[in-house]
Design a protein around this motif. Structure first.
Motif, PDB file in Angstrom:
ATOM      1  N   GLU A  61     -34.858   5.091  77.231  1.00 32.22           N
ATOM      2  CA  GLU A  61     -34.967   5.105  78.689  1.00 32.22           C
ATOM      3  C   GLU A  61     -35.662   3.851  79.194  1.00 32.22           C
ATOM      4  O   GLU A  61     -35.205   3.205  80.131  1.00 32.22           O
ATOM      5  CB  GLU A  61     -35.736   6.350  79.149  1.00 32.22           C
ATOM      6  CG  GLU A  61     -35.858   6.452  80.663  1.00 32.22           C
ATOM      7  CD  GLU A  61     -36.522   7.736  81.109  1.00 32.22           C
ATOM      8  OE1 GLU A  61     -36.885   7.829  82.298  1.00 32.22           O
ATOM      9  OE2 GLU A  61     -36.680   8.649  80.275  1.00 32.22           O
ATOM     10  N   ASN A  62     -36.783   3.489  78.551  1.00 32.45           N
ATOM     11  CA  ASN A  62     -37.548   2.313  78.953  1.00 32.45           C
ATOM     12  C   ASN A  62     -37.667   1.353  77.772  1.00 32.45           C
ATOM     13  O   ASN A  62     -38.080   1.764  76.678  1.00 32.45           O
ATOM     14  CB  ASN A  62     -38.945   2.725  79.429  1.00 32.45           C
ATOM     15  CG  ASN A  62     -38.896   3.639  80.641  1.00 32.45           C
ATOM     16  OD1 ASN A  62     -38.507   3.218  81.713  1.00 32.45           O
ATOM     17  ND2 ASN A  62     -39.289   4.890  80.454  1.00 32.45           N
ATOM     18  N   GLN A  88     -32.270   2.232  80.355  1.00 32.74           N
ATOM     19  CA  GLN A  88     -32.168   2.443  81.795  1.00 32.74           C
ATOM     20  C   GLN A  88     -33.068   1.470  82.561  1.00 32.74           C
ATOM     21  O   GLN A  88     -32.706   0.990  83.623  1.00 32.74           O
ATOM     22  CB  GLN A  88     -32.539   3.893  82.130  1.00 32.74           C
ATOM     23  CG  GLN A  88     -31.595   4.931  81.534  1.00 32.74           C
ATOM     24  CD  GLN A  88     -31.984   6.338  81.894  1.00 32.74           C
ATOM     25  OE1 GLN A  88     -32.580   6.584  82.940  1.00 32.74           O
ATOM     26  NE2 GLN A  88     -31.674   7.292  81.040  1.00 32.74           N
ATOM     27  N   HIS A  89     -34.238   1.200  81.983  1.00 33.30           N
ATOM     28  CA  HIS A  89     -35.196   0.298  82.622  1.00 33.30           C
ATOM     29  C   HIS A  89     -35.660  -0.719  81.583  1.00 33.30           C
ATOM     30  O   HIS A  89     -36.009  -0.352  80.456  1.00 33.30           O
ATOM     31  CB  HIS A  89     -36.392   1.073  83.176  1.00 33.30           C
ATOM     32  CG  HIS A  89     -36.006   2.206  84.077  1.00 33.30           C
ATOM     33  ND1 HIS A  89     -35.564   2.012  85.373  1.00 33.30           N
ATOM     34  CD2 HIS A  89     -35.966   3.542  83.851  1.00 33.30           C
ATOM     35  CE1 HIS A  89     -35.300   3.181  85.918  1.00 33.30           C
ATOM     36  NE2 HIS A  89     -35.516   4.131  85.026  1.00 33.30           N
ATOM     37  N   GLU A  91     -38.197  -4.153  80.866  1.00 33.42           N
ATOM     38  CA  GLU A  91     -39.263  -5.042  81.313  1.00 33.42           C
ATOM     39  C   GLU A  91     -38.727  -6.465  81.477  1.00 33.42           C
ATOM     40  O   GLU A  91     -37.946  -6.945  80.658  1.00 33.42           O
ATOM     41  CB  GLU A  91     -40.408  -5.057  80.298  1.00 33.42           C
ATOM     42  CG  GLU A  91     -41.346  -3.886  80.390  1.00 33.42           C
ATOM     43  CD  GLU A  91     -42.547  -4.054  79.472  1.00 33.42           C
ATOM     44  OE1 GLU A  91     -42.681  -5.107  78.811  1.00 33.42           O
ATOM     45  OE2 GLU A  91     -43.362  -3.106  79.411  1.00 33.42           O
ATOM     46  N   ARG A 108     -27.808  -2.680  80.133  1.00 29.15           N
ATOM     47  CA  ARG A 108     -28.344  -1.654  81.022  1.00 29.15           C
ATOM     48  C   ARG A 108     -27.374  -0.471  81.046  1.00 29.15           C
ATOM     49  O   ARG A 108     -26.169  -0.637  81.201  1.00 29.15           O
ATOM     50  CB  ARG A 108     -28.522  -2.226  82.432  1.00 29.15           C
ATOM     51  CG  ARG A 108     -29.436  -1.404  83.314  1.00 29.15           C
ATOM     52  CD  ARG A 108     -29.746  -2.167  84.580  1.00 29.15           C
ATOM     53  NE  ARG A 108     -30.475  -3.396  84.300  1.00 29.15           N
ATOM     54  CZ  ARG A 108     -31.791  -3.455  84.107  1.00 29.15           C
ATOM     55  NH1 ARG A 108     -32.504  -2.351  84.159  1.00 29.15           N
ATOM     56  NH2 ARG A 108     -32.389  -4.594  83.868  1.00 29.15           N
ATOM     57  N   ASP A 134     -32.385  -8.391  87.000  1.00 33.08           N
ATOM     58  CA  ASP A 134     -32.645  -6.965  86.991  1.00 33.08           C
ATOM     59  C   ASP A 134     -31.707  -6.284  87.973  1.00 33.08           C
ATOM     60  O   ASP A 134     -31.581  -6.712  89.114  1.00 33.08           O
ATOM     61  CB  ASP A 134     -34.095  -6.699  87.378  1.00 33.08           C
ATOM     62  CG  ASP A 134     -34.478  -5.256  87.178  1.00 33.08           C
ATOM     63  OD1 ASP A 134     -33.893  -4.618  86.286  1.00 33.08           O
ATOM     64  OD2 ASP A 134     -35.362  -4.769  87.905  1.00 33.08           O
TER      65      ASP A 134
END
Length: 230
Positions: A61-62, A88-89, A91, A108, A134
């Motif tokens: 997810e991250n 999904q996310h 940095e 993504r 992003d």
């Protein structure tokens, strides 16, 4: 999972995710054989005990910089590991780390309609770059028109025409748009009109970079922004 031995008949993929269920966009991959790691510790053991070329897909997810650095540190001189991260996310610092790293591809998950194509290309040895900008999930109506006269259109031959669409996500460099069942071709130049965060209509000259279909039969396109005017 014990020592991993590549098979010449298949492209072998090691898969690590909190869910052992493969999403549909990965199930559609052809000519691959899956090996599932039940944990990061198991993947680490596999990488450190294997030899040759390995392809690893990590779905999370991250995705943090620290996590990517940890996975990369598990490789050694006798294994050539190629990592594909699906998150999904992501940095922003991750994108700085992977610049000019052909062994890493970051995708993504909102771009699931083209993940199958990108993973297949990577497995076939093509060099791919991860997206730098992003992407932000949005839900906004848009209007599109061809930037050149079309030989055939709903309004007659050689007449520009408008299409209604729906923006799914957005970045500084491009967007993903659902067009229903209308047909737009890859490399088409289009003018895209949408309302920005201040409610002002903005026109963007764009080019269609990829075309896909959703499970419901809708056409999904990815556009790259070329020039913006308010």
């Amino acid at each position: 999972m014990k020592s991993f031995m590549p098979n010449e008949r298949f492209k072998d993929l090691i898969y690590l995710s909190s869910s052992q269920h493969l999403p549909l966009y990965l199930q559609r991959l052809r000519g691959v054989r899956w090996y599932r790691s039940r944990s990061a510790a198991e993947l680490k053991e596999t990488l450190q005990s294997s030899k040759g070329d390995l392809h690893v897909i990590i779905r999370t997810e991250n995705l943090s910089l620290r996590a990517v650095q940890a996975f990369l540190s598990w490789s050694h001189s006798q294994v050539k590991a190629s990592f594909i991260f699906i998150a999904q996310h992501i940095e922003n610092s991750v994108h700085q780390l992977i610049l000019n790293r052909p062994d890493i591809l970051v995708l993504r998950e909102s771009e699931r309609e083209r993940i199958e194509q990108l993973v297949t290309r990577r497995l076939n040895g093509e060099s791919l770059k991860s997206r730098k900008q992003d992407r932000m999930a949005v839900s906004s109506p848009v209007m599109l028109k061809k930037s050149v006269m079309a030989e055939s259109s709903p309004t007659g031959a050689w007449v520009q025409f408008l299409r209604e669409g729906h923006m799914v996500d957005f970045s500084q460099g491009g967007a993903q748009i659902s067009l229903g069942q209308e047909q737009v071709q890859k490399k088409d130049f289009i003018s895209l009109m949408y309302k920005n965060q201040h409610g002002v209509w903005v026109s963007v000259e764009s080019q269609v970079r990829w075309v896909a279909s959703s499970p419901e039969g809708e056409q999904i396109i990815g556009v790259q922004f070329l020039a913006v005017s308010a």
